[in-house]
Every structure is written in C-alpha cells, then in structure tokens.
Design a protein around this motif. Structure first.
Motif, mmCIF file in Angstrom:
data_model
loop_
_atom_site.group_PDB
_atom_site.id
_atom_site.type_symbol
_atom_site.label_atom_id
_atom_site.label_comp_id
_atom_site.label_asym_id
_atom_site.label_seq_id
_atom_site.Cartn_x
_atom_site.Cartn_y
_atom_site.Cartn_z
ATOM 1 N N PRO A 1 41.121 -40.729 -41.509
ATOM 2 C CA PRO A 1 41.772 -41.627 -40.885
ATOM 3 C C PRO A 1 41.773 -41.558 -39.528
ATOM 4 C CG PRO A 1 43.350 -40.454 -41.893
ATOM 5 C CD PRO A 1 42.037 -39.917 -42.301
ATOM 6 N N TYR B 1 33.588 -42.438 -52.606
ATOM 7 C CA TYR B 1 34.170 -41.972 -51.544
ATOM 8 C C TYR B 1 35.383 -41.124 -51.695
ATOM 9 C CZ TYR B 1 38.566 -44.770 -51.788
ATOM 10 O OH TYR B 1 39.533 -45.442 -51.958
ATOM 11 N N LEU C 1 41.661 -48.701 -47.384
ATOM 12 C CA LEU C 1 40.459 -48.144 -47.642
ATOM 13 C C LEU C 1 40.033 -48.277 -49.025
ATOM 14 C CD1 LEU C 1 41.226 -44.240 -46.448
ATOM 15 C CD2 LEU C 1 39.887 -46.094 -45.259
ATOM 16 N N MET D 1 32.701 -46.809 -42.557
ATOM 17 C CA MET D 1 32.744 -46.980 -43.962
ATOM 18 C C MET D 1 31.687 -47.964 -44.136
ATOM 19 S SD MET D 1 35.203 -48.148 -46.949
ATOM 20 C CE MET D 1 36.409 -46.671 -46.838
ATOM 21 N N ILE E 1 36.757 -39.280 -45.897
ATOM 22 C CA ILE E 1 37.103 -40.358 -45.021
ATOM 23 C C ILE E 1 38.408 -39.692 -44.096
ATOM 24 C CG2 ILE E 1 37.940 -42.637 -44.616
ATOM 25 C CD1 ILE E 1 36.394 -43.682 -47.044
ATOM 26 N N ASN F 1 29.547 -39.508 -43.840
ATOM 27 C CA ASN F 1 30.728 -39.940 -43.658
ATOM 28 C C ASN F 1 31.078 -40.630 -42.090
ATOM 29 O OD1 ASN F 1 31.327 -37.707 -41.760
ATOM 30 N ND2 ASN F 1 32.180 -36.539 -43.327
ATOM 31 N N SER F 2 29.796 -40.492 -41.601
ATOM 32 C CA SER F 2 29.964 -41.473 -40.301
ATOM 33 C C SER F 2 28.575 -41.464 -39.749
ATOM 34 C CB SER F 2 30.689 -40.343 -39.051
ATOM 35 O OG SER F 2 30.522 -40.880 -37.636
ATOM 36 N N ASN G 1 36.942 -41.193 -38.714
ATOM 37 C CA ASN G 1 35.483 -41.649 -39.147
ATOM 38 C C ASN G 1 35.784 -42.873 -40.127
ATOM 39 O OD1 ASN G 1 36.238 -40.577 -41.316
ATOM 40 N ND2 ASN G 1 34.550 -39.183 -41.690
ATOM 41 N N ASP G 2 36.782 -43.386 -40.340
ATOM 42 C CA ASP G 2 36.978 -44.593 -41.235
ATOM 43 C C ASP G 2 36.205 -45.934 -40.611
ATOM 44 O OD1 ASP G 2 39.385 -46.345 -40.491
ATOM 45 O OD2 ASP G 2 39.414 -44.281 -39.654
ATOM 46 N N ARG G 3 36.094 -46.112 -39.555
ATOM 47 C CA ARG G 3 35.463 -47.388 -38.999
ATOM 48 C C ARG G 3 34.047 -47.214 -39.433
ATOM 49 N NH1 ARG G 3 35.521 -43.376 -34.984
ATOM 50 N NH2 ARG G 3 33.252 -42.860 -33.925
ATOM 51 N N VAL H 1 38.913 -39.147 -49.855
ATOM 52 C CA VAL H 1 39.721 -38.739 -48.343
ATOM 53 C C VAL H 1 39.971 -37.501 -48.010
ATOM 54 C CG1 VAL H 1 40.950 -41.045 -48.793
ATOM 55 C CG2 VAL H 1 41.932 -38.792 -49.431
#
Length: 360
Positions: A238, A262, A321, A245, A236, A195-196, A241-243, A264
């Motif tokens: 918000p 994916y 997302l 993806m 994910i 996830n990151s 770590n969403d950056r 959330v």
C-alpha cells in the motif's frame, strides 16, 4: 530510525541481522581506528553458492489459502533479492541471516532431479500438480549456470507429470522447448509475478529480478508458444506500488495472460524489521504511511498469520484492493489463478535405474 546501514547496489537488504534462533547477537561499534574510510571502499556482498545433497525434494502443505498441495524448490535463498520476500525467515533454519545472507549465501540442490525421480517412482505416490517456486524463484540468476530447474522439468516432462511455475525472471523463456509440449497435454501453467511497472522502484524492491517490461515480454513469448500463463500482482504494498495494479493487469492481458491473482505484503518474523529498514533507506517520506496501511490490513499489527486473511488482508483498504482487482479482472476477462485444472491422467512413474539398463 537512526544509525541506518548503507544500501548495497544490486541488493535488497542493507543489513544482516541474526535469525530468531540465534542466541548470540553482534553489534558493530566504531573504535575510531577506521575513521575516514570511504563507504565506497567497502567490498560489495558477493554471491556464494553451496552445493546441497537433498534427501527429499517434494514438500506437502495443507494450507487452505494455497492452491497447491505439493511444492518443490531447487534453491534455498534467492539471488533475486526481493526485500519483501516472505521466505527470508526460512534462512534462519540454516543458521544464516534473513538479510544479506538470504541473497548471497545460497544452497543449490544439485541432486534434485535424481531425488525427484526416486520420489515419483514410489509405489504409494499420489499424483497432484507440483508447484515449482513457492518459496524461492526457480529462475533466479544462478539457475542460468546450475540448471536445476530445467533438470526437474525434464523429469516431469518425461513422466507426463503436471506442474505450475511461479517466477519473476524472463529466464523461464529458455525452457519453452520443454514447456510447450507439456502445455499441449495440459501439464503446465506458468505464473509471472509483476507488482509494478516502475523500473526505478523495481530496481530497489527486487534488484536482481528481470525488469517489469522484460517480464511482460516473457508473458507474451510464453503465450505465443501456446503455454498458458497467468500474472500475479504480488505483493501489493500500500502507498508504494498499489497504484499500478490496473495497469499491470491491462498490459498482461494484452500480452496474452489468461488468469490473474494477487497477494498483499506479508511480513513474518524477521522480515518486519528488514522491510522497515528498507523503507527508511529508500522511501523515508512515506514510510510511516506505508506501515500504517499495512497495520490496518493486519488487525493493527505488522503481520497477521491467520490463513483467512494473510494473503488478502482485512479492513477498508484491503476491501478496496479486492474490489479494484475484481473490476479489472472482469474488464479484461481474467479467470482466477486457482481455477486451471491440469491433467493428472497421463502420469507414468519413472522406471527405477537398473544394471540391465532399458533392455526390458
């Protein structure tokens, strides 16, 4: 938040709150006698593994948002220590805390392979791919010693029974000798969760899981061995770590992943307070922003259990997302994680043990 507990190196949770079924609540109070004792002198939480003799090991679900109906989990609790793990509240059923207890007081189903063999041999057994790792990671650190996941795979391989595996640990590479022959018969698919790509963040979010770059290497190793492998960008979170993806999907595609999925962040039951505590300790400046976006995706709440939205969220940010994910998947030629059809036609039920052995 005041009076925050101290973070423990190598652990996700900082505290050990009682589960929701407990009727007694404990509250620590400083009486002054221990004043001046350094935090560093306090012992670190140690992992304790208790052997459990399971009566059944295959669980069934009818959740419409899950791609499998059968699941198997070799362990209760998880030493990967992911603070966001939706399975933490399940430890309350054992009269243990979803906090540090979930990471340190583990149960190992030592007879899992034997029970699995008996369940697969039942006359009325209806074959369907079994997911290994739906609740806790089957390749968490203690698997290196206990080898319960490997024993289960040996039974499935012997019976030519299909399965899927979800993990965030590179230890899965150990079992390529079993997985590769199964893959040639379309009996297995592995999903690696990443996830990151930020090692510093991962060390706090999931301190005892393999580092992100090591998981990417595991994807490549599995793919080169002919094992179909997918990547799960999950969960994910918000503004946290969403950056990453798109970068995760790009690197996973380059490593040989065939499909992607994916979810959330999900915060059921006691996990709400545990995650808020983690934010206050590790990301205090963005804690309010993170939770604001989480609530926007859950109809104003920390969590919404609606099957239609719990995995993907709702609202503007959730839609963003979803669009980002779809665009990235099209760019890299990914299929959806649930599209793979494993082979169920080769299954041969295991023979029941007999005093005569294998003479007949």
């Amino acid at each position: 938040m005041t009076d925050l507990p101290r973070a423990h190196k190598g652990r996700g949770a900082a505290s050990n709150p009682e589960g929701r079924f407990e009727t007694i609540r404990h509250h620590a109070e400083d009486d002054g006698w221990q004043h001046g004792v350094l935090d560093e002198e306090q012992p670190r939480p140690r992992t304790e593994v208790t052997e459990e003799r399971a009566r059944s090991v295959i669980t069934r679900n009818d959740s419409p948002d899950l791609a499998f109906t059968l699941a198997m989990n070799p362990y209760r609790g998880c030493e990967a220590c992911c603070i966001y793990c939706f399975a933490r509240p399940s430890h309350s059923y054992l009269n243990l805390s979803p906090g540090l207890d979930f990471e340190t007081k583990l149960r190992a189903k030592s007879n899992l392979a034997d029970v699995l063999r008996m369940e697969l041999a039942k006359p009325g057994y209806a074959i369907s791919p079994i997911n290994i790792g739906s609740n806790t990671d089957p390749y968490q650190p203690i698997e290196k010693k206990w080898r319960i996941t490997r024993a289960a795979l040996q039974v499935l391989a012997e019976c030519q029974h299909p399965c899927t595996i979800v993990t965030k640990n590179a230890l899965v590479e150990r079992d390529i000798d079993l997985l590769a022959p199964m893959a040639r018969e379309n009996l297995v698919q592995v999903f690696v969760s990443i996830n990151s790509l930020d090692n510093h963040l991962a060390a706090k979010l999931e301190p005892r899981a393999s580092a992100p770059h090591r998981r990417m290497k595991a994807i490549r190793t599995l793919a080169e061995a002919g094992i179909p492998v997918g990547v799960l960008v999950a969960p994910i979170i918000p503004a946290l770590n969403d950056r990453d993806m798109e970068a995760v999907l790009e690197q996973a595609a380059d490593a040989g992943a065939r499909c992607a999925g994916y979810t959330v962040l999900r915060l059921p039951y006691e996990l709400k307070a545990l995650f808020r505590e983690w934010l206050a300790l590790h990301a205090p400046q963005r804690a309010a922003h993170v939770m604001s976006l989480v609530q926007q995706m859950n109809d104003g709440n920390d969590y919404d259990s609606d099957f239609a939205t719990r995995m993907r969220g709702q609202g503007v940010f959730a839609q963003l997302l979803r669009r980002r994910f779809d665009v990235a998947c099209r760019r890299h030629g990914f299929g959806r994680a649930r599209e793979l059809q494993l082979n169920t036609s080769l299954f041969v039920p295991p023979r029941k043990s007999s005093p005569q052995g294998e003479l007949f």
